[in-house]
Design a protein around this motif. Sequence first.
Motif, short mmCIF file in Angstrom:
data_model
loop_
_atom_site.label_atom_id
_atom_site.label_comp_id
_atom_site.label_asym_id
_atom_site.label_seq_id
_atom_site.Cartn_x
_atom_site.Cartn_y
_atom_site.Cartn_z
N GLY A 137 0.66 -1.23 0.06
CA GLY A 137 0.10 -0.16 0.21
C GLY A 137 0.87 1.04 0.06
N LEU A 138 2.07 1.37 -0.86
CA LEU A 138 3.01 2.39 -0.48
C LEU A 138 3.01 3.01 -2.01
CD1 LEU A 138 5.89 0.71 1.43
CD2 LEU A 138 4.27 2.47 2.27
N GLU A 139 3.29 4.31 -1.82
CA GLU A 139 3.69 5.09 -3.06
C GLU A 139 5.11 4.72 -3.41
OE1 GLU A 139 2.74 9.14 -3.73
OE2 GLU A 139 1.64 9.10 -1.80
N ASN A 174 10.11 -1.00 12.36
CA ASN A 174 9.70 -2.20 12.88
C ASN A 174 10.67 -3.09 12.35
OD1 ASN A 174 8.21 -4.29 13.62
ND2 ASN A 174 6.40 -3.56 13.03
N THR A 175 11.35 -3.94 13.31
CA THR A 175 12.22 -4.99 12.70
C THR A 175 11.55 -6.21 12.17
OG1 THR A 175 12.29 -5.81 14.81
CG2 THR A 175 13.85 -4.30 14.49
N ARG A 176 10.07 -6.44 12.63
CA ARG A 176 9.43 -7.25 12.27
C ARG A 176 8.77 -7.29 10.59
NH1 ARG A 176 5.73 -8.26 17.44
NH2 ARG A 176 7.56 -8.66 18.91
N HIS A 233 6.88 2.50 7.82
CA HIS A 233 6.25 2.73 6.56
C HIS A 233 4.94 3.10 6.54
CE1 HIS A 233 4.31 -1.30 7.18
NE2 HIS A 233 3.55 -1.12 5.96
N ASP A 234 4.16 2.51 7.79
CA ASP A 234 2.72 2.86 7.83
C ASP A 234 2.51 3.35 9.37
OD1 ASP A 234 -0.02 3.05 8.48
OD2 ASP A 234 -0.49 1.86 6.80
N VAL A 235 2.30 4.66 10.00
CA VAL A 235 2.45 4.93 11.09
C VAL A 235 1.21 4.27 12.02
CG1 VAL A 235 0.96 7.17 10.93
CG2 VAL A 235 2.65 6.76 12.88
N VAL A 259 0.03 1.20 11.17
CA VAL A 259 0.33 -0.34 11.48
C VAL A 259 1.45 -0.59 12.40
CG1 VAL A 259 0.90 -2.16 10.07
CG2 VAL A 259 -0.71 -0.60 9.05
N CYS A 260 2.80 0.08 12.01
CA CYS A 260 3.81 -0.19 12.69
C CYS A 260 4.03 0.76 13.95
CB CYS A 260 5.21 -0.37 11.78
SG CYS A 260 5.05 -1.84 10.68
N GLY A 261 3.60 1.94 13.56
CA GLY A 261 4.06 3.00 14.56
C GLY A 261 3.24 2.75 15.73
N ASN A 262 1.88 2.54 15.91
CA ASN A 262 0.95 2.38 16.82
C ASN A 262 1.45 0.81 17.52
OD1 ASN A 262 -0.38 4.52 16.22
ND2 ASN A 262 -2.26 3.34 15.52
#
Length: 201
Positions: free
Chosen positions: A10-12, A157-159, A176-178, A180-183
């Motif tokens: 889902g990235l640009e 996020n290392t995973r 890459h997505d705050v 998903v990985c940030g939260n």
Amino acid sequence: MSWTATARYGLEPAPGGLAFVQDLLNTLSAGKPRELDLLQTADDARAWLDQALRSWSGVTHRPAPGIELTAEDVEGLRGFRHDLVQSLHARHGDPAAEPRPGASVLTLPTALRLDEHGVVHAEPRGTGWRQVASLALTEVYQAQCTDTLRRLKSCRNTRCQTAFYDRSRNNSGVWHDVHVCGNAANLRNYRARKRAGADRA
């Protein structure tokens, strides 16, 4: 353009030919649920490369090189991808950057061509995975020259480790997505602080 490895997260895509490098990095198995490794087999790798070269040609307006990948090339391409991921970590000061055992400085052939309009183009040389690597490193070098390479990052996020192009004004993005990985990381940190506070009480 269709950058299949990057689009599945889902990235640009990164601008210009740097999107080829990002897409190569994103052939890794990542995400939740985990996506497949697009370099798992020779057939997978060929399918990814054919699409990536078409997209590269579309954004650079240059003919795509004809690159044949053998089963032996796929292992070399996966090794190069690993080294490229580690170089991203090292560039951004990540202490977790781990060179591949036996990895050394990579030297690849590239030709410089002057076209009829007076523009110099760097063209990849070699065969198989080395030609793919030559193309990728040419784009990395050009991004260094335009100071856009610093915006190509690997998710903290290392995973995950999905490669994203940081479009924030001050180049401060780390996820890459705050959402998903940030939260998820912030929640883990919050719980750890809460546990530490309870232990001290």
